[in-house]
Design a protein around this motif. Structure first.
Motif, PDB file in Angstrom:
ATOM      1  N   UNK A  27       0.906  -1.190   0.067  1.00 49.27           N
ATOM      2  CA  UNK A  27      -0.044   0.021   0.091  1.00 49.27           C
ATOM      3  C   UNK A  27       0.899   1.058  -0.105  1.00 49.27           C
ATOM      4  N   UNK A  28       1.964   1.298   0.741  1.00 50.10           N
ATOM      5  CA  UNK A  28       2.714   2.447   0.778  1.00 50.10           C
ATOM      6  C   UNK A  28       3.587   2.645  -0.391  1.00 50.10           C
ATOM      7  N   UNK A  29       3.963   1.598  -1.000  1.00 46.16           N
ATOM      8  CA  UNK A  29       4.706   1.679  -2.164  1.00 46.16           C
ATOM      9  C   UNK A  29       3.396   2.354  -3.163  1.00 46.16           C
ATOM     10  N   UNK A  30       2.503   1.995  -3.149  1.00 45.77           N
ATOM     11  CA  UNK A  30       1.507   2.427  -4.447  1.00 45.77           C
ATOM     12  C   UNK A  30       1.004   3.859  -4.213  1.00 45.77           C
ATOM     13  N   UNK A  31       0.986   4.299  -3.046  1.00 47.11           N
ATOM     14  CA  UNK A  31       0.513   5.536  -2.841  1.00 47.11           C
ATOM     15  C   UNK A  31       1.728   6.527  -3.046  1.00 47.11           C
ATOM     16  N   UNK A  32       2.954   5.986  -2.681  1.00 49.73           N
ATOM     17  CA  UNK A  32       4.089   6.873  -3.243  1.00 49.73           C
ATOM     18  C   UNK A  32       4.062   7.184  -4.555  1.00 49.73           C
ATOM     19  N   UNK A  33       3.672   6.406  -5.489  1.00 48.49           N
ATOM     20  CA  UNK A  33       3.700   6.757  -6.808  1.00 48.49           C
ATOM     21  C   UNK A  33       2.260   7.153  -7.292  1.00 48.49           C
ATOM     22  N   UNK A  34       1.272   6.610  -6.903  1.00 48.21           N
ATOM     23  CA  UNK A  34       0.051   6.897  -7.328  1.00 48.21           C
ATOM     24  C   UNK A  34      -0.774   7.843  -6.478  1.00 48.21           C
ATOM     25  N   UNK A  35      -0.482   8.305  -5.777  1.00 51.00           N
ATOM     26  CA  UNK A  35      -1.111   9.121  -4.503  1.00 51.00           C
ATOM     27  C   UNK A  35      -1.944   8.324  -3.695  1.00 51.00           C
ATOM     28  N   UNK A  36      -2.993   9.084  -3.094  1.00 49.40           N
ATOM     29  CA  UNK A  36      -4.056   8.562  -2.345  1.00 49.40           C
ATOM     30  C   UNK A  36      -5.205   7.960  -3.183  1.00 49.40           C
ATOM     31  N   UNK A  37      -5.650   6.640  -3.004  1.00 42.98           N
ATOM     32  CA  UNK A  37      -6.889   6.121  -3.566  1.00 42.98           C
ATOM     33  C   UNK A  37      -8.123   7.046  -3.308  1.00 42.98           C
ATOM     34  N   UNK A  38      -8.974   7.117  -4.116  1.00 46.20           N
ATOM     35  CA  UNK A  38     -10.066   7.645  -3.890  1.00 46.20           C
ATOM     36  C   UNK A  38     -11.006   6.999  -3.005  1.00 46.20           C
ATOM     37  N   UNK A  39     -11.081   5.488  -3.008  1.00 44.03           N
ATOM     38  CA  UNK A  39     -11.754   4.576  -2.410  1.00 44.03           C
ATOM     39  C   UNK A  39     -10.945   3.240  -2.297  1.00 44.03           C
ATOM     40  N   UNK A  40     -11.188   2.428  -1.291  1.00 45.18           N
ATOM     41  CA  UNK A  40     -10.515   1.202  -0.935  1.00 45.18           C
ATOM     42  C   UNK A  40     -11.657   0.433  -0.655  1.00 45.18           C
ATOM     43  N   UNK A  41     -12.476  -0.530  -1.152  1.00 47.53           N
ATOM     44  CA  UNK A  41     -13.695  -1.180  -0.780  1.00 47.53           C
ATOM     45  C   UNK A  41     -13.707  -2.477  -0.762  1.00 47.53           C
ATOM     46  N   UNK A  42     -14.260  -3.176   0.270  1.00 50.58           N
ATOM     47  CA  UNK A  42     -14.491  -4.669   0.339  1.00 50.58           C
ATOM     48  C   UNK A  42     -15.906  -5.152   0.264  1.00 50.58           C
ATOM     49  N   UNK A  43     -16.102  -6.041  -0.636  1.00 52.03           N
ATOM     50  CA  UNK A  43     -17.507  -6.524  -0.783  1.00 52.03           C
ATOM     51  C   UNK A  43     -18.531  -6.825   0.515  1.00 52.03           C
ATOM     52  N   UNK A  44     -19.458  -6.443   0.741  1.00 49.98           N
ATOM     53  CA  UNK A  44     -20.280  -6.721   1.920  1.00 49.98           C
ATOM     54  C   UNK A  44     -21.520  -7.811   1.292  1.00 49.98           C
ATOM     55  N   UNK A  45     -21.841  -7.581   0.001  1.00 48.25           N
ATOM     56  CA  UNK A  45     -22.917  -8.682  -0.563  1.00 48.25           C
ATOM     57  C   UNK A  45     -22.616  -8.506  -1.806  1.00 48.25           C
ATOM     58  N   UNK A  46     -23.410  -9.462  -2.561  1.00 42.87           N
ATOM     59  CA  UNK A  46     -23.310  -9.573  -3.980  1.00 42.87           C
ATOM     60  C   UNK A  46     -22.048 -10.523  -4.193  1.00 42.87           C
ATOM     61  N   UNK A  47     -21.102 -10.280  -4.992  1.00 42.61           N
ATOM     62  CA  UNK A  47     -20.102 -11.206  -5.477  1.00 42.61           C
ATOM     63  C   UNK A  47     -19.021 -11.072  -4.406  1.00 42.61           C
ATOM     64  N   UNK A  48     -18.980 -11.942  -3.245  1.00 37.46           N
ATOM     65  CA  UNK A  48     -17.873 -12.073  -2.139  1.00 37.46           C
ATOM     66  C   UNK A  48     -16.652 -12.130  -2.691  1.00 37.46           C
ATOM     67  N   UNK A  49     -15.745 -12.055  -1.624  1.00 36.83           N
ATOM     68  CA  UNK A  49     -14.262 -12.397  -1.837  1.00 36.83           C
ATOM     69  C   UNK A  49     -13.572 -11.403  -3.050  1.00 36.83           C
TER      70      UNK A  49
END
Length: 108
Positions: A27-49
């Motif tokens: 995560x820190x490596x990616x943020x160093x190059x891409x900046x902060x993500x707009x969102x990082x979301x985990x599925x709670x319903x629908x297609x899980x995993x």
């Protein structure tokens, strides 16, 4: 504005392990190059995993330059090897999207 929407699917029972691996090693490596993500979301319903992350770029050239810098980073390469060796992920989907003219994205 260009949004890079990425959705990953993990093997059942491994999503938490994968996210822990990413948080600790990627995560820190990616943020160093891409900046902060707009969102990082985990599925709670629908297609899980699944989880989705969204990165915002000025345009395609901005995305290409930042992603090239990320791919050239040896620390990122090491993370990708760790992730691949763990074998938690089974698929990735990518969509490049732009906000509809009548509903512009308001960034913080």
């Amino acid at each position: 504005m260009l949004l890079d929407v990425r959705t990953y699917t993990a093997r059942p029972g491994t999503l938490k392990k994968h996210l822990e691996l990413y948080e600790k090693n990627g995560f820190d490596i990616q943020r160093r190059h891409l900046g902060e993500p707009l969102a990082y979301l985990v599925a709670e319903s629908g297609r899980l995993n699944c989880y989705t992350h969204i990165w915002v770029y000025r345009d395609a050239a901005d995305r290409e330059a930042r992603r090239a810098a990320l791919q050239a980073d040896p620390e990122w390469s090491a993370y990708l090897k760790l992730s691949g060796d763990a074998g938690y992920l089974v698929s990735q989907e990518n969509q490049l999207m732009t906000p509809a003219k009548f509903a512009p994205l308001r960034l913080p």
